[in-house]
Write an enzyme that holds these catalytic residues in place. Structure first.
Site, PDB file in Angstrom:
ATOM      1  CG  HIS A 547      -0.156   0.251   2.505  1.00 35.50           C
ATOM      2  ND1 HIS A 547       0.810  -0.625   2.969  1.00 35.50           N
ATOM      3  CD2 HIS A 547      -0.190   1.277   3.397  1.00 35.50           C
ATOM      4  CE1 HIS A 547       1.314  -0.155   4.103  1.00 35.50           C
ATOM      5  NE2 HIS A 547       0.731   0.986   4.384  1.00 35.50           N
ATOM      6  CG  HIS A 562       0.379   5.694   3.208  1.00 34.06           C
ATOM      7  ND1 HIS A 562      -0.981   5.475   3.141  1.00 34.06           N
ATOM      8  CD2 HIS A 562       0.842   4.908   4.212  1.00 34.06           C
ATOM      9  CE1 HIS A 562      -1.321   4.595   4.070  1.00 34.06           C
ATOM     10  NE2 HIS A 562      -0.229   4.237   4.736  1.00 34.06           N
TER      11      HIS A 562
END
Length: 644
Positions: A547, A562
């Site tokens: 992620h 992120h």
């Protein structure tokens, strides 16, 4: 992708899947049915007392050799890593190990020209040499085969597809061997022997499975293609000492390992005894085929239910409920007597939760990578993930010794049928088959309840903490050292994704909004592709969740990209990573793909957050944005990073 390349990729997947099919058929034969042959047919020409002693000796020899071989496994991995041929690192050992172990196991399914009764002690010596040869070459095949996936492709999406094909082949092979064992044995046997067949039938079974294993190994060698890359060079070597060291320092890994070794030893004892039960208690060995078929289908269904169960219940609850169901099945099986319906019902109930427990344990072991990283200060992913196979092998070794010794004590040896088993023999057999696994499973539950604390919530907190301090966990040279080696002082920072710019302070993730993660910017994505914002190095890749990604610019500045808020909880679902830690990238190289609907469906915000960090090791720099609002396309310059 061209049609030719696509065709090669598909042939590689199929070959690898068939390789997994043959690999697990071989393992099923070796771990479950070889002892049945040893105890029930190998010493058919020996006198009763001598046959019993030989079974004891063989059982203990196998157990000791398999336990000793555990210490050799890490060195086998190092030999494979250091193999350099025009065929690659892995394929020579997949093919060579598969063929040699196949030939060796076929010979072990014989009395070696009557040596078992002509010269029993010489047979024991030859058996020990041949068995350790077979086991070592099988380990070469096993480690090389499952280690091939990173070498087949550097694209995580392709790796996942290859692994999925392999899991399908592995499941089918592992389950099918139980379905076909008795039909093959009885078809080729000259004598039924109460439905258990004879040595001729068991050799035919071994020869067929060994041939399948060898042929599928050769297929992997021919149709798969290893890809070399600098990332695969100079990797840290795994040793048995390192495995022990990691276990000692990672208390959660130690706790789940102790839980699992008790559990897996217990269920392998129980599972290995099941054909004995059908042969010597029921006297209906042929009905084992139906039993194995039902259990195989149940296993496939159970695995498919795990994701939904994991969402509804915590892992701890899944573990405890699964053990309770297994104990109920064990109790029902124990009191089934000669009732085939009750035996099947008890066996099915016992089998039903086994894949769930395996997946729970696998998830906790995987999560202990980050736990150890936070606690110890370095990431031991390869070492930690090598622990579970070692525990399975240890459990299998102990189970083999227990099964052989029990069969000998109960009179379930060559020349005996179910009619020859005494009441004392039945009591000895059932006590070991049911009480020992139950005791080991209960001990495992007690260890789990008292010592295993690493759950989903704790892991999420650990990863969140690692994200906050991700730049402090970088291995290798520091940012200051990196910048000292280059004359680059100014780096243009490009948008890594299409979308709409927003202040980082506006996001719903407190660590980013507060500035704790560093200065930066946010982008509400219009597309699901993340690209490199500058030339640099991948210094953090979050391989289990995919992620986020950490990069270091050419002037030594670390930046974290992120994707989404709390997307760590998705455990990689909907994310594909195209790069690995240590890889050098150019501006515009694709780093990550994500599927926004999956993030939304999971209840998370998909905003991409970019944070530039500062620490004692980070070179002094200024970050100047030239665009902070409006729509943006990836590759569009947003600002500059200037070294002071």
């Amino acid at each position: 992708m061209s049609d030719g390349s696509s065709g090669k990729t598909m042939s590689s997947r199929i070959a690898y899947s068939f390789g997994a099919f043959g690999h697990d058929m071989f393992y099923g034969m070796l771990s479950t049915y070889f002892m049945m042959f040893v105890t029930g047919h190998l010493f058919s020409s020996n006198a009763g007392g001598e046959a019993t002693r030989m079974v004891y000796f063989i059982s203990m020899t196998i157990m000791i050799l398999r336990i000793v071989e555990l210490a050799i496994d890490p060195f086998i991995g190092n030999v494979i890593d250091n193999t350099n041929t025009k065929w690659g690192h892995f394929k020579p050992w997949v093919v060579g190990g598969g063929v040699v172990s196949a030939v060796a196991i076929a010979v072990l399914f014989t009395d070696m020209g009557g040596l078992t009764y002509k010269n029993p002690w010489l047979y024991l010596i030859v058996f020990a040499i041949l068995y350790i040869l077979m086991d070592i070459f099988y380990s070469f095949n096993d480690i090389a085969f499952w280690g091939m996936i990173p070498a087949i492709s550097f694209d995580s999406a392709e790796r996942e597809k290859t692994a999925t094909f392999a899991r399908v082949g592995s499941t089918l092979g592992g389950q099918l061997v139980g379905v076909i064992v008795m039909p093959i044995v009885l078809f080729f046997s000259l004598q039924s022997n109460g439905g258990s067949g004879d040595s001729r039938g068991w050799f035919a079974f071994a020869a067929i499975i060994a041939t399948i294993a060898a042929v599928t190994s050769i297929g992997v060698g021919i149709f798969t293609h290893e890809k070399d890359n600098e990332l695969r060079k100079n990797t840290e070597k795994t040793t048995f000492g390192k495995v022990i060291g990691v276990l000692i320092h990672n208390d959660q890994l130690m706790a789940i390992s102790l839980t699992y070794v008790l559990y897996t030893t217990g269920i392998q004892i129980m599972n290995s005894f099941q054909l004995y039960y059908f042969t010597y208690i029921l006297g209906k060995a042929s009905t084992y085929t139906l039993y194995a078929l039902i259990n195989g289908l149940i296993g496939v269904v159970t695995v498919s239910l795990f994701p939904s169960l994991a969402k509804k219940f915590s892992r701890r609850k899944v573990f405890f409920y699964s053990i309770l169901v297994m104990l109920i099945g064990l109790l029902l099986f124990a009191f089934a007597g000669k009732s085939l319906p009750m035996v099947i019902a008890g066996g099915v109930i016992f089998m039903l939760p086994q894949p769930l427990i395996f997946l729970v344990v696998l998830m906790i072991i995987t999560d202990s990578v980050e736990y150890g990283q936070l606690k110890i200060g370095h990431r031991d992913e390869g070492v930690i993930l090598s622990v579970r196979p070692l525990l399975d092998k240890f459990g299998g070794a102990v189970a083999g010794g227990v099964v052989g010794a029990t069969a000998a004590a109960a009179g379930m040896i060559s020349g005996h049928t179910f009619a020859d088993i005494t009441t004392h023999g039945v009591v000895v057999f059932k006590s070991t088959m049911f009480l020992v696994p139950a005791a080991l499973m209960i001990l495992g539950v007690l260890v789990f309840a008292r010592k295993v604390k690493l759950d989903e919530k704790m892991h999420a907190e650990i990863v969140e903490e690692l994200e906050k301090t991700w730049h402090k966990h970088l291995e290798g040279e520091s940012e200051a050292a990196a910048i000292a080696e280059t004359d680059v002082t100014t780096v243009a920072f490009q948008a890594p994704v299409d979308g709409q710019l927003a202040p980082l302070s506006s996001v719903s993730a407190p660590a980013f909004a507060s500035g704790e993660m560093g200065q930066g910017i946010a982008i509400k994505p219009a597309d699901g592709q993340i690209f490199a914002p500058f030339d640099g190095e991948v210094v953090a890749d979050f391989p289990t969740t995919r992620h986020a990604i950490g990069l270091r610019s050419e002037n030594g500045v670390p930046v974290l990209i992120h994707v989404g808020v709390d997307t760590i909880q998705m455990r990689g679902t909907g994310f594909i990573s195209y790069v690995e830690k240590g890889q050098h990238v150019k501006a515009g190289d694709k780093l990550i793909e994500f599927w926004a609907p999956a993030i939304t469906q999971a209840g998370h915000d998909d905003t991409v957050m970019i944070a530039f960090t500062k620490s004692a090791d980070t070179p002094a720099y200024d970050l100047q944005f030239t665009k902070e609002s409006g729509d943006v396309k990836h590759g569009e310059t947003l600002g500059e990073i200037k070294s002071k």
